[in-house]
Design an enzyme around this catalytic site. Structure first.
Site, mmCIF file in Angstrom:
data_model
loop_
_atom_site.group_PDB
_atom_site.id
_atom_site.type_symbol
_atom_site.label_atom_id
_atom_site.label_comp_id
_atom_site.label_asym_id
_atom_site.label_seq_id
_atom_site.Cartn_x
_atom_site.Cartn_y
_atom_site.Cartn_z
ATOM 1 N N GLY A 178 47.963 -37.908 35.393
ATOM 2 C CA GLY A 178 47.534 -39.404 35.614
ATOM 3 C C GLY A 178 46.623 -39.291 36.706
ATOM 4 N N CYS A 238 50.225 -31.623 35.888
ATOM 5 C CA CYS A 238 49.144 -32.139 37.033
ATOM 6 C C CYS A 238 50.052 -32.952 38.041
ATOM 7 C CB CYS A 238 47.732 -32.571 36.345
ATOM 8 S SG CYS A 238 46.747 -32.791 37.571
ATOM 9 N N TYR A 239 49.634 -34.299 37.724
ATOM 10 C CA TYR A 239 50.319 -35.292 38.502
ATOM 11 C C TYR A 239 52.022 -35.349 38.312
ATOM 12 C CZ TYR A 239 51.796 -40.011 40.181
ATOM 13 O OH TYR A 239 52.277 -40.941 40.850
ATOM 14 N N HIS A 263 46.051 -28.300 32.974
ATOM 15 C CA HIS A 263 46.245 -29.375 31.768
ATOM 16 C C HIS A 263 46.233 -28.405 30.510
ATOM 17 C CE1 HIS A 263 45.759 -33.160 33.443
ATOM 18 N NE2 HIS A 263 44.917 -32.625 34.182
ATOM 19 N N GLU A 295 47.098 -29.335 27.752
ATOM 20 C CA GLU A 295 46.888 -30.018 26.340
ATOM 21 C C GLU A 295 45.353 -30.222 25.958
ATOM 22 O OE1 GLU A 295 47.709 -31.357 29.349
ATOM 23 O OE2 GLU A 295 46.930 -33.235 29.639
ATOM 24 N N SER A 332 41.699 -53.168 2.572
ATOM 25 C CA SER A 332 40.251 -53.312 3.183
ATOM 26 C C SER A 332 39.213 -52.300 2.579
ATOM 27 C CB SER A 332 40.402 -53.338 4.747
ATOM 28 O OG SER A 332 40.707 -52.096 5.326
ATOM 29 N N GLY A 358 39.939 -49.386 4.141
ATOM 30 C CA GLY A 358 40.033 -48.511 5.278
ATOM 31 C C GLY A 358 41.279 -47.353 4.891
ATOM 32 N N VAL A 359 41.244 -46.415 5.770
ATOM 33 C CA VAL A 359 42.234 -45.552 5.286
ATOM 34 C C VAL A 359 43.555 -45.835 5.847
ATOM 35 C CG1 VAL A 359 42.108 -44.069 7.414
ATOM 36 C CG2 VAL A 359 42.719 -42.909 5.612
ATOM 37 N N ASP A 360 43.760 -46.558 6.639
ATOM 38 C CA ASP A 360 45.231 -47.038 7.224
ATOM 39 C C ASP A 360 45.917 -47.921 6.010
ATOM 40 O OD1 ASP A 360 44.459 -45.751 9.520
ATOM 41 O OD2 ASP A 360 43.804 -47.486 10.583
ATOM 42 N N SER A 361 45.044 -49.181 5.837
ATOM 43 C CA SER A 361 45.734 -49.783 4.891
ATOM 44 C C SER A 361 45.816 -49.256 3.665
ATOM 45 C CB SER A 361 45.020 -51.279 4.647
ATOM 46 O OG SER A 361 43.808 -50.872 4.263
ATOM 47 N N LYS A 390 46.021 -41.171 14.054
ATOM 48 C CA LYS A 390 45.313 -41.443 13.085
ATOM 49 C C LYS A 390 45.258 -40.117 12.123
ATOM 50 C CE LYS A 390 41.621 -43.627 11.328
ATOM 51 N NZ LYS A 390 41.718 -45.246 11.164
#
Ligand code: XMP
Length: 506
Positions: free
Chosen positions: A50, A77-78, A165, A167, A219, A221-224, A362
């Site tokens: 953070g 880290c933090y 880090h 990650e 729509s 889009g990939v999510d819907s 995503k």
């Protein structure tokens, strides 16, 4: 695995890396009480990095009982500095020299966390504070030239700390350290996969919806689209999809939605061709916010009409993702939501929500989409704004201008795909300007329109950099657009970042 969030960006990246290691992870606010953490029965806990310093007034602090709770814990880290700050004997102080960027790391103790790794490694540092005294019971595991404690552990209590880090992709073997923590220290099994998610998700949707009827607004889009495909897998024809085609989509998109859902998946699909209605409402409208408002309102109106026609509906399916859930749920995520998708449907209509991706990122949804057999084009699609091409036509939106922009936009994407660049870019598209400029074609003077090429790289759309496209690609786009799209005499490339510009032009 629970990740405590001391800085939203760090926490999300850690949670994603854990999931890439096939272990389920969720993010909780840093000050979540111990009881609520335990309610998730975590096999381990990660304290994220953070931006704060532990000794600053108002620095975010966790429930102090977490370190005594017997949960294996990794402070990054933090998070590591917190351990030193909160545990007896430990001390953190501002370092004489900040360590930033690529740093050599010397491993002093190669058991558990560093198992299987070389004794000399390169890691990514970004910190102004260091551990100057180890807490009681801890031993150092690694050091750097400037920092005697770059990693530490109390193996008896299974508390570990990393100053760097693991990650970030700049720490190439960081994932190995994280995995050593997950598999060796916490005893996690790598069982979180998208096929296991699909099976569990299908069962959960069946249980939630029972014998009810559900509606999903597609729509393009990939999510819907993926949400609709998964819900259809679960409840079959109890799901109806409504595709409100506002006439502002890109080339071939409406056909693809219809082909995929009606023909391939055989989902009951209502395709509403509402282009005329939207164009009529947009006549004479040039102000960008007004365009958004008009389109949003009209969308809700059309959707409500269709829903009313369908009769009794109990559930509305939405492709809400985990980052949206975190955004509204944790305090450290101080993001400002400036955009809304077309609609505002749930507020106006009394449906219960089915949101199968509330716990997914995503890239995980893309994997679900792949496994459910959605077309690659739909999966790899760049984000596209709800108001569509209307906010990429500066000035009035007319059918002719839409056709022109659609053709130019398709060429831009086509050339990027041909160059293998489409996936590296966050968004790429054309913008049509309301000016004419002089050109020459054959021997004659022309007076035509200007298309802007916009291509940006970005992590999340909040900030963006203009993409350094190769000259050959830009040249191919310019020559094809001016040759193949009648009425365009000039193509320009937008070289502004966000900020100060935005990604879209309106
Ligand atoms: P800007 O232009 O603000 O865009 O840099 C950031 C991201 O948001 C998308 N965007 C929208 N999405 N409705 C949407 O659903 C909107 O009105 C809207 N405006 C911008 C944009 O495409 C980019 O991904």
């Amino acid at each position: 695995m629970v990740v405590l969030d001391f800085g939203a960006q760090y926490a999300q990246l850690i949670a994603r890396r854990i999931r890439e290691s096939r272990v389920y992870s969720l993010i909780l606010p840093y000050d979540t009480p111990l009881e609520q953490i335990l309610a998730h029965a975590p096999q381990g806990l990660v304290l994220s990095g953070g931006p704060a310093s532990v000794y600053e007034p108002g620095a975010p602090l966790p429930d102090p009982r977490i370190m005594e709770a017997g949960i294996p814990t990794l402070g990054i880290c933090y998070g590591m500095q917190l351990m030193a700050h909160l545990l007896p004997g430990g001390r953190t102080a501002a370092a004489d020299q900040r360590e930033y960027g690529r740093t050599r790391l010397f491993v002093d103790d190669g058991a558990d966390l560093f198992a299987g790794l070389e004794p000399r490694l390169i890691c990514w540092m970004s910190h102004g504070d260091s551990i100057v005294a180890l807490p009681e019971g801890f031993v150092p595991l690694a050091h750097t030239d400037r920092n005697a404690v770059a990693a530490m552990a109390d193996r008896r209590r299974r508390l570990y700390g990393l100053q760097f880090h693991p990650e970030v992709s700049h720490t190439p073997w960081g994932l190995e350290v994280l995995r050593n923590f997950l598999y060796q220290v916490c005893g996690c099994q790598p069982t979180w996969t998208m096929s296991s998610f699909i099976d569990r998700g299908t069962a959960a949707i069946r249980e939630q919806v029972g014998g009810g009827r559900a509606l999903c607004a597609l729509s393009g889009g990939v999510d819907s689209a993926t949400a609709a495909a998964l819900v259809h897998r679960a409840i079959g024809d109890q799901l109806t999809c409504v595709f409100v085609d506002h006439g502002l989509l890109r080339q071939d998109e409406p056909e693809q939605v219809v082909r995929t859902f009606r023909d391939t998946f055989q989902v009951p699909l209502v395709h509403v061709d509402a282009a005329d209605r939207f164009l009529a409402r947009l006549r004479g409208v040039t102000d960008p916010e007004r365009k958004r408002k008009v389109i949003g309102e009209e969308f809700v109106r059309v959707f409500e009409e269709e829903a009313a026609r369908l009769g009794e509906i109990d559930f509305l399916v939405q492709g809400t993702l985990y980052p949206d859930v975190i955004e509204s749920g944790t305090r450290t995520a101080a993001r400002i939501k400036t955009h809304h998708n077309v609609g505002g449907l749930p507020e106006r209509m009394r449906f219960r929500l089915v949101e199968p991706f509330r716990e997914l990122f995503k890239d995980e949804v893309r994997e679900v989409a792949r496994q459910l057999g959605l077309p690659d084009r739909m999966i790899a699609r760049h984000p596209f704004p709800g108001p569509g091409l209307a906010i990429r036509i500066v000035g009035e939106v007319t059918r002719e201008r839409l056709d022109l922009l659609r053709a130019a936009d398709a060429i831009i994407l086509d050339e990027l795909r041909a160059a293998g660049l489409a996936l590296e870019i966050w968004q790429a598209f054309g913008v049509l300007l309301p000016v004419h400029t002089v050109g020459v074609m054959g021997d004659a003077r022309t007076y035509g329109q200007v298309v802007v090429v916009r291509a940006v790289t970005s992590e999340d759309g909040m900030t963006a950099d203009w993409a350094r496209l190769p000259d050959e690609v830009l040249e191919a786009i310019a020559s094809r657009v001016t040759r193949e799209v009648p009425g365009v005499t000039r193509v320009v490339y937008d070289i502004t970042s966000k900020p100060p510009a935005t990604i879209e032009w309106e």
